[in-house]
Design an enzyme around this catalytic site. Structure first.
Site, PDB file in Angstrom:
ATOM      1  CG  ASN A 225     -15.638 -11.074   3.124  1.00 24.24           C
ATOM      2  OD1 ASN A 225     -16.024 -12.041   2.412  1.00 24.24           O
ATOM      3  ND2 ASN A 225     -15.032  -9.964   2.545  1.00 24.24           N
TER       4      ASN A 225
ATOM      5  NE  ARG B  60     -17.579  -8.263  -2.973  1.00 23.96           N
ATOM      6  CZ  ARG B  60     -18.034  -7.793  -3.969  1.00 23.96           C
ATOM      7  NH1 ARG B  60     -18.945  -8.365  -4.671  1.00 23.96           N
ATOM      8  NH2 ARG B  60     -17.702  -6.349  -4.177  1.00 23.96           N
TER       9      ARG B  60
ATOM     10  CE1 TYR C 105      -2.399  -0.046   2.222  1.00 26.59           C
ATOM     11  CE2 TYR C 105      -4.276  -0.166   3.741  1.00 26.59           C
ATOM     12  CZ  TYR C 105      -3.103  -0.607   3.142  1.00 26.59           C
ATOM     13  OH  TYR C 105      -2.554  -1.742   3.594  1.00 26.59           O
TER      14      TYR C 105
ATOM     15  CG  ASN D 164       4.710  -6.328   3.191  1.00 26.72           C
ATOM     16  OD1 ASN D 164       4.027  -7.288   2.630  1.00 26.72           O
ATOM     17  ND2 ASN D 164       4.222  -5.011   3.316  1.00 26.72           N
TER      18      ASN D 164
ATOM     19  CE  LYS E 196      -0.863  -2.133   6.979  1.00 31.27           C
ATOM     20  NZ  LYS E 196      -2.047  -1.619   6.909  1.00 31.27           N
TER      21      LYS E 196
ATOM     22  CG  ASP F 102      -4.630  -3.202   7.896  1.00 33.21           C
ATOM     23  OD1 ASP F 102      -4.091  -3.407   8.937  1.00 33.21           O
ATOM     24  OD2 ASP F 102      -4.594  -2.947   6.783  1.00 33.21           O
TER      25      ASP F 102
ATOM     26  CG  HIS G 249       2.934  -0.405   4.808  1.00 36.49           C
ATOM     27  ND1 HIS G 249       2.193   0.534   4.263  1.00 36.49           N
ATOM     28  CD2 HIS G 249       2.556  -1.476   4.330  1.00 36.49           C
ATOM     29  CE1 HIS G 249       1.225  -0.190   3.533  1.00 36.49           C
ATOM     30  NE2 HIS G 249       1.349  -1.335   3.482  1.00 36.49           N
TER      31      HIS G 249
END
Length: 367
Positions: free
Chosen positions: A313, A309, A80, A195, A109, A75, A142
């Site tokens: 995850n 991690r 970003y 959102n 996005k 993603d 987005h």
């Protein structure tokens, strides 16, 4: 809602005996599970790699590492500033013969500075070029609001007083119609939102030829968004949770850059009940929090650049939380007071007619 699982070779289907209209489907490949999108029938991995706040230098090696570990869902977003690095990592992984493009599910996005019909294709084509791809698997709007765009930098226009210049003519339906055309051209496999509130989603559904397939929102144990999730389930919209661990990595960023209170960021990983459940399964608190959402048919996209991690995850499919544990975690929900991100760090955004959280008090300790 009572559910029963039917296992058939490498497939598991979840069938509801209630009136819930959500069609849920799992394909199991190794340890990864997938949800079937209702219109395209594409399979979306229920675990993805979030990449917000990951610098290009770091994210390139992280994405390659994640793909090697079995991640297939990446993603990203224009905002970003790492799409090019992610594209480089994916291309290298594919060129090294480790998989094929069809094995992957790539989400990006449409940015706040491109949230208008006239800019959709311009940004999409730029993003595809950066990602070095002919198409993306999922393209999201987005945010529901829009800023005026500086044509030279492709960033928001900001006034001398720090306020962002709003594009108050935002028209979700016209933007969506152009995205539908891009899907028909083969540039996008699936369309979605991020959102947006329920009324904004409903408006698009009423006018759309192609319904939204996915909604990506903040969602974690302190902010569980039950009503919005029920609405999405009824509309066959898959919910993706960003910040599923409470976004512990964002704390320093917002405290240092925007002078926000550290109290705005929950310590879900240190919650005693989460820790107790984790110990009972010989798992970590992060694994429990991710499993809690996935077990409730929510896609999760935790962000990490640590190999340890990343492995942790992804190791969430070999255990199941009990009904009593699910109940305990549901009780952690704080409703709207649990929301971390309200976007008020973009000064003046609450004055946009499509600002999605009009009902919130504009507390300065929220981000």
């Amino acid at each position: 809602m009572s559910l029963r699982f039917i296992l058939r070779r490498d497939f598991a289907c979840v069938i509801s005996s209630s009136s819930y209209n959500f069609r849920y489907f799992h394909k199991i490949t190794g340890r990864m599970k997938y949800v079937k999108l209702s219109q395209s029938a594409d399979l979306m991995p229920t675990l993805g790699l979030g990449t917000w706040q990951a610098s290009p230098e770091v994210i390139e090696s992280t994405v390659y590492k994640a793909l090697d570990l079995g991640y297939r869902h990446i993603d990203t977003a224009f905002n970003y500033n790492n799409e090019e690095a992610i594209g480089n990592a994916i291309k290298k992984w594919l060129d090294d013969g480790k998989g094929t493009r069809k094995d992957l599910f790539i989400t990006t996005k449409l940015p706040h500075v491109g949230n208008r019909a006239s800019d959709v294709k311009k940004f999409l084509e730029l993003q595809l070029k950066r990602l070095q791809m002919d198409y993306v698997d999922l393209y999201l709007i987005h945010v529901p609001f829009a800023f005026l765009c500086d044509a030279d930098t492709l960033t928001p226009v900001v006034n001398a007083n720090g306020e962002y210049q709003l594009d108050i003519d935002t028209d979700h339906v016209s933007t969506w119609k152009v995205m539908e055309c891009c899907q028909k051209e083969g540039l996008i496999r699936n369309l979605g939102l991020s959102n947006f509130n329920e009324s904004q989603i409903a408006k698009i559904i009423r006018e759309a030829t192609i319904k939204p397939q996915v909604l990506q929102v903040e969602l974690h144990a302190y902010f569980q968004q039950m009503d919005l999730r029920k609405f999405c389930s009824e509309q066959d919209i898959v919910v993706t949770a960003y910040a599923p661990l409470g976004s512990p990595g964002a704390k320093d960023h917002f405290v240092n850059k925007y002078n926000y209170s550290p109290d705005a960021f929950p310590d879900l990983l240190g919650h005693p009940e989460v820790d107790e459940i984790a110990k009972s399964h010989d798992k970590t608190p992060a694994q429990v929090l991710l499993r809690y959402l996935v077990q409730q048919k929510v896609v999760v996209i935790p962000k990490s650049t640590s190999e340890k991690r990343l492995k942790e995850n992804s190791n969430i499919y070999d255990f199941e939380l009990t009904p009593s544990e699910i109940t305990k975690l549901k009780k952690l929900d704080r409703g709207e007071s649990g929301r971390i991100f309200n976007f008020l760090f973009w000064k003046g955004v609450e004055n946009h007619p499509e600002y999605p959280f009009k009902f919130l008090t504009q507390a300065s300790d929220k981000v």
